[in-house]
Design an enzyme around this catalytic site. Structure first.
Site, PDB file in Angstrom:
ATOM      1  N   ASP A 368       0.870  -1.176   0.000  1.00  0.00           N
ATOM      2  CA  ASP A 368       0.000   0.000   0.000  1.00  0.00           C
ATOM      3  C   ASP A 368       0.913   1.234   0.000  1.00  0.00           C
ATOM      4  O   ASP A 368       2.144   1.114  -0.110  1.00  0.00           O
ATOM      5  CB  ASP A 368      -0.912  -0.070   1.241  1.00  0.00           C
ATOM      6  CG  ASP A 368      -2.187   0.743   1.097  1.00  0.00           C
ATOM      7  OD1 ASP A 368      -2.116   1.873   0.599  1.00  0.00           O
ATOM      8  OD2 ASP A 368      -3.257   0.251   1.505  1.00  0.00           O
ATOM      9  N   ASP A 482      -5.826   3.379  -6.868  1.00  0.00           N
ATOM     10  CA  ASP A 482      -6.730   3.707  -5.774  1.00  0.00           C
ATOM     11  C   ASP A 482      -7.091   5.196  -5.877  1.00  0.00           C
ATOM     12  O   ASP A 482      -6.532   5.929  -6.699  1.00  0.00           O
ATOM     13  CB  ASP A 482      -5.982   3.411  -4.462  1.00  0.00           C
ATOM     14  CG  ASP A 482      -6.900   3.422  -3.254  1.00  0.00           C
ATOM     15  OD1 ASP A 482      -8.124   3.328  -3.427  1.00  0.00           O
ATOM     16  OD2 ASP A 482      -6.380   3.532  -2.120  1.00  0.00           O
ATOM     17  N   GLU A 485     -11.582   8.351  -7.731  1.00  0.00           N
ATOM     18  CA  GLU A 485     -12.980   8.787  -7.949  1.00  0.00           C
ATOM     19  C   GLU A 485     -13.047  10.140  -8.670  1.00  0.00           C
ATOM     20  O   GLU A 485     -14.038  10.355  -9.360  1.00  0.00           O
ATOM     21  CB  GLU A 485     -13.719   8.839  -6.608  1.00  0.00           C
ATOM     22  CG  GLU A 485     -13.985   7.459  -6.021  1.00  0.00           C
ATOM     23  CD  GLU A 485     -12.722   6.748  -5.529  1.00  0.00           C
ATOM     24  OE1 GLU A 485     -11.771   7.438  -5.128  1.00  0.00           O
ATOM     25  OE2 GLU A 485     -12.691   5.517  -5.563  1.00  0.00           O
ATOM     26  N   ARG A 564     -10.201   1.052  -7.994  1.00  0.00           N
ATOM     27  CA  ARG A 564     -11.315   1.254  -7.077  1.00  0.00           C
ATOM     28  C   ARG A 564     -12.512   1.859  -7.806  1.00  0.00           C
ATOM     29  O   ARG A 564     -13.623   1.396  -7.675  1.00  0.00           O
ATOM     30  CB  ARG A 564     -10.904   2.134  -5.887  1.00  0.00           C
ATOM     31  CG  ARG A 564     -11.939   2.055  -4.775  1.00  0.00           C
ATOM     32  CD  ARG A 564     -11.441   2.621  -3.478  1.00  0.00           C
ATOM     33  NE  ARG A 564     -11.324   4.079  -3.558  1.00  0.00           N
ATOM     34  CZ  ARG A 564     -10.792   4.835  -2.582  1.00  0.00           C
ATOM     35  NH1 ARG A 564     -10.327   4.266  -1.480  1.00  0.00           N
ATOM     36  NH2 ARG A 564     -10.710   6.132  -2.717  1.00  0.00           N
ATOM     37  N   ASP A 580     -13.035  -0.372   0.906  1.00  0.00           N
ATOM     38  CA  ASP A 580     -12.542  -0.446   2.282  1.00  0.00           C
ATOM     39  C   ASP A 580     -13.578  -1.011   3.241  1.00  0.00           C
ATOM     40  O   ASP A 580     -14.159  -0.303   4.050  1.00  0.00           O
ATOM     41  CB  ASP A 580     -12.114   0.955   2.728  1.00  0.00           C
ATOM     42  CG  ASP A 580     -11.038   1.504   1.800  1.00  0.00           C
ATOM     43  OD1 ASP A 580     -10.388   0.697   1.104  1.00  0.00           O
ATOM     44  OD2 ASP A 580     -10.847   2.722   1.769  1.00  0.00           O
ATOM     45  N   HIS A 638      -6.411  -8.119   2.612  1.00  0.00           N
ATOM     46  CA  HIS A 638      -5.881  -6.766   2.762  1.00  0.00           C
ATOM     47  C   HIS A 638      -6.348  -6.196   4.090  1.00  0.00           C
ATOM     48  O   HIS A 638      -7.462  -6.437   4.518  1.00  0.00           O
ATOM     49  CB  HIS A 638      -6.369  -5.886   1.604  1.00  0.00           C
ATOM     50  CG  HIS A 638      -5.898  -4.466   1.675  1.00  0.00           C
ATOM     51  ND1 HIS A 638      -4.613  -4.127   2.026  1.00  0.00           N
ATOM     52  CD2 HIS A 638      -6.538  -3.303   1.419  1.00  0.00           C
ATOM     53  CE1 HIS A 638      -4.493  -2.803   1.994  1.00  0.00           C
ATOM     54  NE2 HIS A 638      -5.647  -2.279   1.628  1.00  0.00           N
TER      55      HIS A 638
END
Ligand SMILES: *[C@@H]1O[C@H](CO)[C@@H](O)[C@H](O)[C@H]1NC(C)=O
Ligand SMILES: *[C@@H]1O[C@H](CO)[C@@H](O)[C@H](O)[C@H]1NC(C)=O
Ligand SMILES: CC(=O)N[C@H]1CO[C@H](CO)[C@@H](O)[C@@H]1O
Length: 879
Positions: A368, A482, A485, A564, A580, A638
């Site tokens: 990550d 990630d 958006e 994502r 998440d 994860h």
């Protein structure tokens, strides 16, 4: 009811008085009869005329919109929202609410084109009073309708869809057009079932408010991602808002991805699909009539109806439009391990070694953002992650892979000359601009950041250059994209956003935070292709495309990307994880509907964070989750920062062993899974599949989201509750074989209680299917020296069939370039096996072992030594 008294008199004052009385009486007469008409509309057929949030809708407000006002006592839970956001709307369209009329219609090569006009403006600004509706009979199973503004071009979603050139000859549908008001009815020709009927509510086509509604043939509706819900959607006044948003999954909230597609069941087991090709912020409202409303604030109305008639064929037809998912590189199907907060490369390495030590299969290790230097892309922390290049070298030496996180936002505050990605990005003009044309600055993990505009090809090239340079330092194998958006810790930018109708549209869908810019960039931000208002929910798609094409250039193999944020067609470039989630039993359960929904949406490479991301799982939960996760198409554990480790080696020997077994089971089924992905790639099939896809005539399967199938043949029944050693599963009618014992049972279509101790996940093989399995080692491998086993579950007549797709596992387009083998296994009687290479390569010599395990009703095992699958693989040069 409304009598009016007429009086004759010569006194002008009296006449005036009575004239006024007359007008008032006529008006109240009209509104009273209107109210009568209003009350004739059954509650479930009331379409919301006042969808604005945060307003207490009064009679005055409602009647100013020329709508019906009938307060209904709200369910107690929504007492604070009296306008019916969670219940029957108080303010709704009257039967005669003005809509468009069809004034002309002409035939076209593909169908018809009509002109629609409207005389009365609606209560939203920017009404477009003349629009054009084009009906395209694209194929026998696909209808497309486009409603556009003939006088000016509006934003259209920039994904490529097929272009039909001639009208379908024998369509499975009939289209009926009403003129006054204009509406469309689409019926299935064979049954007369009404799939679409837009006459139920007025059509709106204003600049920032486009809306239509339809009745539905049933309440069995699936899709409409990305939302957290049961697999089957709730019709009790349920509004699903779509606008990409970074937020831990919760119900009734717009989440990371946007997929305006649904699959619907009709009476008798037929299915159809509907896709609105629109990327603007929108609401989709489900109400119990049953009916559905599409309410979007931009673009055009461009939609498809897919006629199926099976659920699987609906998805095939949908994916023909948006694109088929990519064939994954083989190791994508292995076990992935990740966490946020390994904090050093040495710690990461320790975990890898520990898994090796216990013989727990692992193909891929991830990091990550903690690997980065100050959370900046294309850097690594050379103090804490000092040994990262050595770790990657070691992984590669063990046939393991390494995947890293990349966030789109680029730090904008490094001293000039010290951070190439930003300096070079500025130079090439790759960043999203604010309304004034200056680089828009937001805030993400590295602090203040600029956002690459992936709608510009120049940005793709810059993204590639950065990845390529970084790859020279850390030769990663795949990318995890990630925060796309795109996520922003601020609302809009460091300078806020301008105040105008893009930022504050006349109507804002039910987006979390109430503003389009909530936790993202300004709606007025400028991208190459259009304003962010239109482009927002496409950000993940465009980043995924740039990332996949960059990876392909860096290492000429199938690119591995997990994203994502997602949008239709993204399966061509990436997979998805469900975000998440939390380490709760409820999240374990809801992950199944998430997985199934994304399989409907053309993104079969999907999984939830095994054992949950935030919070700490109990050991039992983590075991059960690993068992279920072994059947996610994409299997990754994860964990969040500061949580206890949750990799398999962090638990007791009992738990560790149970997890290892589940993963080994997955690895042994690798040939099945790989073949399913081949069918997804080539035919648009689902991989993880709802039971209702295979048992459409059994309505009891329609709501099942605690069990699922792999393809047609393997039924997975996980334990989803704590403290139990059994699970109740539904078995559609037929013969089912316990995968472990071969013992068969015949179900009449019933629920059965199955033994499920902590170390077991129930798995059943459906009659009539042959599955190829293989004993793998710690990493998935390709038929090297382990023989292929065929497990065959005979049906009553003694037959079974199955198939296998095989190639080198990593070259690009093996199917497209004929570099593969495809075998069909047909067992026609207990001991007869016929091989058929459907297309290409025939095994010329057969010498080594093929073990055929034939499970009959009496679980008779037979070994054959006649054919060699190893040879056909080497015959095409892969070994
Ligand atoms: C990581 O391990 C290597 C080799 O044992 C050691 O030299 C290095 O100092 C360690 N790095 C950290 C940050 O602990
Ligand atoms: C194999 O069996 C299936 C199902 O019975 C049948 O449709 C198919 O034609 C058979 N294929 C071959 C090559 O025999
Ligand atoms: C366990 C799990 O995956 N829960 C939810 C995580 O988020 C996705 C996406 O919203 C949901 O579909 C899952 O149900």
């Amino acid at each position: 009811m409304c009598q009016v008294l007429f009086l004759l008199t010569h006194d002008p004052n009296i006449r005036l008085f009575f004239f006024i009385v007359l007008i008032v009486s006529l008006l109240s007469c009209a509104s009273a009869s209107r109210r009568d008409a209003c009350s004739l509309t059954p509650a479930e057929w009331r379409f919301d005329c006042y969808p604005e949030r945060g307003v207490v809708v009064t009679r005055e407000l409602c009647e100013a919109r020329n709508c019906c006002f009938i307060p209904v006592s709200p369910p107690s839970s929504s007492a604070t929202r009296p306008s019916g956001k969670n219940g029957v709307p108080w303010c709704f369209y009257s039967q005669d609410f003005p809509s468009y009329s069809l004034v002309s219609l002409k035939d076209t090569v593909l169908g018809q084109k009509g002109k629609l006009v409207k005389d009365v403006k609606t209560y939203y600004p920017g009404d477009i009073l003349t629009v054009e509706a084009e009906i395209r009979y694209e194929t026998d199973t696909r209808l497309r309708v486009r409603i556009t503004d003939p006088s000016s071009s509006r934003f259209e979603v920039p994904i490529s869809v097929p272009t039909a050139t001639k009208k379908a000859e024998n369509p499975d549908y009939v289209v009926e057009i009403s003129k006054q008001p204009f509406s469309l009815v689409v019926k299935r020709k064979s049954t007369g079932a009404v799939l679409l009927n837009t006459a139920v509510a007025p059509l709106f086509y204003a600049d920032q408010f486009l809306q239509f509604s339809t009745s539905l043939p049933s309440e069995f509706i699936y899709g409409l991602g990305e939302h957290r819900s049961t697999f089957l959607h709730d019709f009790n006044w349920n509004t699903l808002t779509m606008w990409a948003r970074d937020v831990p999954p919760m119900e009734k909230t717009n989440l990371y991805g946007v997929h305006p597609f649904y699959l619907a069941m009709e009476d008798g087991g037929n299915a159809h699909g509907f896709f609105l090709l629109n990327s603007n912020a929108m609401d989709v409202v489900l109400q119990p009539s049953p009916a559905l409303t599409w309410r979007t604030i931009g673009g055009i109305l461009d939609f498809y109806v897919f006629l199926g008639p099976s659920p699987g064929s609906v998805i095939e037809q949908y994916l023909e439009v948006i694109g088929h998912p990519a064939m994954p590189i083989y190791w994508a199907l292995g076990y992935h391990l990740c966490r946020w907060g390994y904090s050093t490369s040495n710690n990461t390495w320790e975990v890898v070694k520990s898994l090796r030590n216990y013989g727990i299969p692992q193909d891929v290790q991830w990091n990550d953002i903690d690997y980065m230097d100050k959370s900046m892309d294309f850097t690594y922390d050379s103090t804490k992650f000092d040994t990262l290049p050595d770790l990657v070298k070691d992984l590669h030496a063990h046939d393991q892979r390494y995947v890293i996180m990349m966030d789109p936002a680029i730090s904008s505050t490094q001293p000039e000359g010290s951070y190439w990605p930003f300096d070079e990005g500025l130079k090439r003009g790759v960043f999203i601009k604010d309304a004034e044309g200056k680089t828009l600055i937001g805030k993400v993990w590295p602090g203040l950041t600029a956002y690459p505009d992936f709608s510009d090809e120049v940005t793709h090239e810059w993204w590639y250059d950065n990845l390529q340079k970084f790859h020279e330092k850390v030769p990663f194998d795949g990318l995890w994209i990630d925060m796309n958006e795109p996520s922003n810790f601020l609302d809009g930018s460091t300078n806020g956003c301008p105040s105008n109708s893009l930022e504050n549209p006349p109507y804002t869908p039910g987006v979390l935070g109430g503003l389009l810019r909530a936790k993202t960039v300004c709606a007025t931000a400028q991208q190459k292709m259009s304003i962010h208002y239109n482009m927002h929910s496409l950000y993940g798609l465009m980043e995924a495309k740039a990332s996949a094409s960059a990876l392909k250039r860096i290492v000429p193999k199938r690119p591995f990307v997990i994203s994502r944020s997602t949008f239709p067609s993204q399966g061509m470039y990436s997979g998805h994880w469900l975000g998440d989630n939390r380490s709760l039993w409820k999240d374990l359960y809801t992950s199944i509907s998430g997985i199934l929904t994304f399989n409907l949406l053309g993104m079969p490479l999907v999984g939830a964070d095994i054992c949950g991301f935030s919070e700490e799982p109990e050991e039992e939960l983590c075991v059960r989750w690993t068992q279920l996760g072994a059947f996610y198409p994409f299997t990754r554990n994860h964990n969040a920062i500061d949580m206890k480790p949750q990799d398999p080696t962090a638990f007791s020997p009992l738990a560790r062993t149970a997890m290892k077994q589940a993963l080994l089971l997955r690895y042994s089924l690798f040939p099945v899974l790989y073949t399913l992905f081949h069918h997804a790639h080539v035919h648009g099939h689902t991989v993880a599949r709802p039971l209702m896809f295979e048992f459409t005539s059994d309505v009891k399967t329609y709501g099942i989201d605690k069990q699922f199938l792999w393809g047609k043949s393997l039924l997975v029944t996980p334990v989803l509750d704590p403290g139990v050693d059994y699970v109740v599963g539904y078995f559609p009618e037929g013969l089912w074989y316990d995968y472990y014992t071969g013992i068969s049972m015949r179900s009449k279509g019933e629920e059965l209680k199955l033994h499920a101790p902590l170390d077991k996940i129930n798995l059943h093989l459906r009659e009539g299917f042959v599955i190829p399995i293989q004993v793998n080692g710690d990493v998935v491998s390709f038929l090297s020296d382990s023989p292929l086993h065929l497990v065959s579950a005979l049906s009553d007549d003694g037959s079974a069939s199955g198939d296998l797709f095989w190639d080198d596992g990593e070259s690009i387009d093996t199917y497209e370039t004929d570099q593969y083998a495809y075998i069909i296994f047909n067992v026609t009687q207990v001991l007869t096996l016929s091989f058929s290479l459907a297309e290409k390569i025939l095994p010329s010599v057969c010498a080594a072992d093929l073990i055929l395990i034939v499970i009959t009703h009496t679980s008779q095992h037979v070994n054959l030594h006649t054919l060699c699958l190893n040879l056909f693989v080497s015959a095409v040069g892969y070994l």
